[in-house]
Write an enzyme that holds these catalytic residues in place. Structure first.
Site, short mmCIF file in Angstrom:
data_model
loop_
_atom_site.label_atom_id
_atom_site.label_comp_id
_atom_site.label_asym_id
_atom_site.label_seq_id
_atom_site.Cartn_x
_atom_site.Cartn_y
_atom_site.Cartn_z
N PRO A 93 -13.97 -16.31 13.94
CA PRO A 93 -15.28 -15.84 14.70
C PRO A 93 -15.16 -14.67 15.44
CG PRO A 93 -14.80 -17.99 15.51
CD PRO A 93 -13.46 -17.57 14.82
N GLU A 94 -15.12 -13.43 14.80
CA GLU A 94 -15.33 -12.21 15.40
C GLU A 94 -16.52 -11.68 15.18
OE1 GLU A 94 -11.95 -9.58 15.36
OE2 GLU A 94 -10.72 -11.35 14.38
N LYS A 134 -19.78 -11.80 20.43
CA LYS A 134 -19.17 -13.01 19.79
C LYS A 134 -20.00 -14.14 20.40
CE LYS A 134 -14.53 -11.65 20.45
NZ LYS A 134 -13.06 -12.26 20.55
N ARG A 178 -2.61 -13.57 23.46
CA ARG A 178 -2.89 -13.82 21.95
C ARG A 178 -1.69 -13.65 21.02
NH1 ARG A 178 -8.41 -13.65 21.35
NH2 ARG A 178 -7.88 -14.66 19.26
#
Ligand SMILES: [Zn+2]
Length: 286
Positions: A2-3, A51, A247
């Protein structure tokens, strides 16, 4: 993943399916939604801001969701997942809207949505394209930040997630570890990023290569240890816990060498994206 582009497509699907419909039954299974009931309210609109997903109702309330890494929505048919995963279920007049495993979920007055999203930078997938110069200015505010960290920082620019923080630096031949203050022609990377994410928001699914039909839809994301698709060098990377920006990341130590100064390579980008429909967007660097 989900970007911003995925959220834009989700919001469009919810709006197209349910705008103007009344909620006839509402079930919540989330402690943050105790006492919340949308029964009787008409769904007016769904929108994505960066987002964040905003589902607006005619009684002045907005259902707010952030999917983070785990959440998703089922739009239309009844969800088949176990009940405990269905955090909110809205029976609309024609179909059902179910939030699955959504980690951030709440209700806010529509007039006060800014308290949730006012801190965000320019929105990449909004109705109108964002201002590339403004985004470049935001990215340069902290010159000692690694490029990938700056791209992921939502107050700089809203909508990029980790896929773009890996793929955009590769396409322009700059390391995700190169600090922003030493990157020349950053405007080129911004224009390209806007073009790519907006194209993917319009067409879906996410694709950074422009290739279709059983060929890879991204260049190096999650391919640490495998050969660079351009020069064959073994790709390097960070695991989530090792990365300064928490990340996973991947880069080619040859194509994306860290140097005292490094310029975005638009010749490389145009070659790599020769087949990508992002080339037709106005922000694509010429
Ligand atoms: Zn390489």
């Amino acid at each position: 993943m989900p970007e911003g582009d995925t959220l834009r497509r989700l919001a469009d699907r919810i709006r197209n399916r349910f705008a103007g419909q009344r909620c006839v039954r509402c079930v919540t299974r989330d402690p943050r939604l105790v006492g919340v009931d949308f029964t009787g309210a008409v769904l007016l609109d769904a929108d994505a801001l960066g987002k964040h997903l905003m589902i607006r109702f005619d009684d002045g309330r907005t259902l707010h969701a952030h999917l983070s890494m785990t959440g998703s929505w089922t739009v239309g048919p009844a969800a088949t997942e176990p009940q405990w995963r269905r955090r909110i279920e809205l029976w609309m007049e024609d179909g059902r809207l179910t939030g699955l495993d959504v980690p951030i979920l709440g209700v806010v007055a529509t007039a006060k949505e800014d308290t949730l999203v006012g801190h965000l930078g320019p929105d990449l997938c909004g109705q109108d394209p964002p201002d590339a110069d403004e985004i470049e200015g935001c990215l340069r505010r902290a010159p000692s930040e690694p490029l990938a960290a700056a791209l992921l920082d939502q107050p700089n620019v809203a909508g990029f997630g980790n896929l773009y923080a890996v793929e955009l630096p590769f396409v322009v031949g700059v390391s995700p570890n190169q600090v922003v203050g030493t990157v020349d022609r950053l405007d080129g990377l911004v224009g390209l990023g806007i073009a790519m994410i907006r194209t993917n928001a319009d067409r879906g699914p996410q694709n950074t290569t422009g290739r279709r039909l059983a060929t890879p839809d991204h260049w190096i994301y999650a391919r640490r240890g495998r050969p660079c698709p351009l020069c064959g060098t073994r790709l390097q990377g960070w695991a989530e816990g090792e990365s300064p920006w928490r990340r996973v990341s991947t880069w080619c130590p040859v194509c994306q060498a860290v140097e005292p100064r490094r310029s975005v390579d638009l010749t490389r980008a145009r070659r790599l994206l020769a087949l990508h429909p992002a080339r037709r967007q106005p922000s694509f660097p010429t």
